[in-house]
Write a protein that holds these residues in place. Sequence first.
Motif, short mmCIF file in Angstrom:
data_model
loop_
_atom_site.label_atom_id
_atom_site.label_comp_id
_atom_site.label_asym_id
_atom_site.label_seq_id
_atom_site.Cartn_x
_atom_site.Cartn_y
_atom_site.Cartn_z
N ASP A 239 0.76 -1.24 0.00
CA ASP A 239 0.00 0.00 0.00
C ASP A 239 0.80 1.30 0.00
N GLY A 240 2.12 1.26 0.00
CA GLY A 240 2.87 2.52 0.02
C GLY A 240 3.24 2.98 -1.38
N ILE A 241 3.80 4.21 -1.50
CA ILE A 241 4.22 4.71 -2.81
C ILE A 241 5.33 5.74 -2.60
N ASP A 242 6.32 5.72 -3.50
CA ASP A 242 7.50 6.58 -3.39
C ASP A 242 7.23 7.90 -4.11
N VAL A 243 6.69 8.87 -3.39
CA VAL A 243 6.29 10.13 -3.99
C VAL A 243 7.49 10.94 -4.50
N PRO A 244 8.58 11.10 -3.73
CA PRO A 244 9.72 11.87 -4.27
C PRO A 244 10.25 11.30 -5.58
N GLU A 245 10.25 9.98 -5.72
CA GLU A 245 10.74 9.39 -6.96
C GLU A 245 9.78 9.66 -8.12
N ILE A 246 8.47 9.69 -7.85
CA ILE A 246 7.50 10.06 -8.88
C ILE A 246 7.75 11.49 -9.35
N LEU A 247 7.99 12.40 -8.42
CA LEU A 247 8.26 13.78 -8.79
C LEU A 247 9.56 13.90 -9.59
N ARG A 248 10.56 13.11 -9.21
CA ARG A 248 11.86 13.18 -9.89
C ARG A 248 11.80 12.63 -11.31
N THR A 249 10.90 11.70 -11.56
CA THR A 249 10.88 11.03 -12.86
C THR A 249 9.59 11.34 -13.64
N LEU A 250 8.47 10.84 -13.18
CA LEU A 250 7.22 10.94 -13.93
C LEU A 250 6.76 12.39 -14.07
N ALA A 251 6.72 13.13 -12.98
CA ALA A 251 6.26 14.53 -13.05
C ALA A 251 7.25 15.38 -13.83
N ALA A 252 8.55 15.15 -13.62
CA ALA A 252 9.55 15.92 -14.35
C ALA A 252 9.48 15.63 -15.84
N GLN A 253 9.23 14.38 -16.21
CA GLN A 253 9.14 14.03 -17.62
C GLN A 253 7.99 14.77 -18.30
N GLU A 254 6.86 14.84 -17.63
CA GLU A 254 5.71 15.58 -18.16
C GLU A 254 6.07 17.05 -18.36
N SER A 255 6.71 17.64 -17.36
CA SER A 255 7.02 19.06 -17.41
C SER A 255 8.06 19.36 -18.49
N TYR A 256 9.15 18.60 -18.51
CA TYR A 256 10.19 18.83 -19.50
C TYR A 256 9.65 18.67 -20.91
N GLY A 257 8.78 17.68 -21.10
CA GLY A 257 8.21 17.45 -22.43
C GLY A 257 7.37 18.61 -22.91
N SER A 258 6.67 19.26 -22.00
CA SER A 258 5.83 20.40 -22.38
C SER A 258 6.68 21.58 -22.86
N TYR A 259 7.75 21.89 -22.11
CA TYR A 259 8.65 22.95 -22.54
C TYR A 259 9.30 22.60 -23.87
N ASN A 260 9.81 21.38 -23.96
CA ASN A 260 10.53 20.96 -25.16
C ASN A 260 9.67 21.12 -26.41
N ASN A 261 8.44 20.64 -26.36
CA ASN A 261 7.60 20.70 -27.55
C ASN A 261 7.25 22.13 -27.92
N ALA A 262 6.90 22.95 -26.94
CA ALA A 262 6.51 24.32 -27.23
C ALA A 262 7.65 25.11 -27.86
N PHE A 263 8.86 24.98 -27.33
CA PHE A 263 9.99 25.71 -27.88
C PHE A 263 10.42 25.14 -29.23
N GLU A 264 10.33 23.84 -29.41
CA GLU A 264 10.65 23.25 -30.71
C GLU A 264 9.67 23.75 -31.76
N ALA A 265 8.38 23.81 -31.41
CA ALA A 265 7.38 24.30 -32.35
C ALA A 265 7.63 25.75 -32.74
N ALA A 266 8.13 26.54 -31.79
CA ALA A 266 8.41 27.95 -32.05
C ALA A 266 9.81 28.17 -32.64
#
Length: 270
Positions: A239-266
């Motif tokens: 029943d537990g979950i590693d929240v700091p690791e989710i932020l380091r990987t999954l959340a960061a991947q979402e965020s980095y991808g958003s910046y990357n695509n927007a700047f690449e498009a521009a």
Amino acid sequence: MIDRKYSNSAFVALRFTEKPGVDFCSAWPYRHPDMPSEEGRILVSTAAEIDRAIADQLDDAKSTVPGRVGLLLSGGMDSGILASYLPGADAYTFRFLGGEYQKEELRRAEIFAERNGMTLHYVDIGWEQVREALPAVMRSKGGPVHSIEPQIYLAAQQAKADGVGLMIIGDASDYVFGGMDKLLSKDWTYDEFVRRYIYVDPFEVLREPVSMDYVFERYRTAGAGSERSVGAENAGAADGIDVPEILRTLAAQESYGSYNNAFEAAEMPY
């Protein structure tokens, strides 16, 4: 590989499709968000080393790109820190037309710009502006996009018109230094965190949903019995979950991808 069922479910749950090489359609390959390489990390252990590392990176970046330097400046931790390293730079701050927005954050951005002698440009965002920007960022992404992407794209376009050749962004201080207090201030059970973290449960809105449980299972830790994770039966599992690791990987991947695509498009270096 085209897998629209999976892609739809991944996007509504995570705001990006998590599997590389899986596309929404054949016309435009999906731009999968890459994480910064581990080899590129700069190891630091003191405030002085952090200071030197930031200054060196910005000096290197400014020396390799022609034109003026711009900064995406909010009232947050990341861009506020970077503003102190970029006196006199052009700063770009979102200002939303109509509706409610964080006026106190806008005021902080104005204070940061004033203290650092920056030229502050407002990027005025309304629904019409977002609609006009969506085709470019969606074609670049190869699918639906995060809500921030058309806004970043519009800021990049405005900066290019002003003669800016390089945009500086800050991201992930919240993850590293605990700014996301609503996520880091308690020990979550696996089930309650998954319900809290996902944006929309695919099983609530899609005709042919696909479970995203496999993503969160990577972060499951030992604990008491659970009820049911989103989209699939998991009775009696740990029943537990590693929240700091989710932020380091999954959340960061979402965020980095958003910046990357927007700047690449521009077509804007950042």
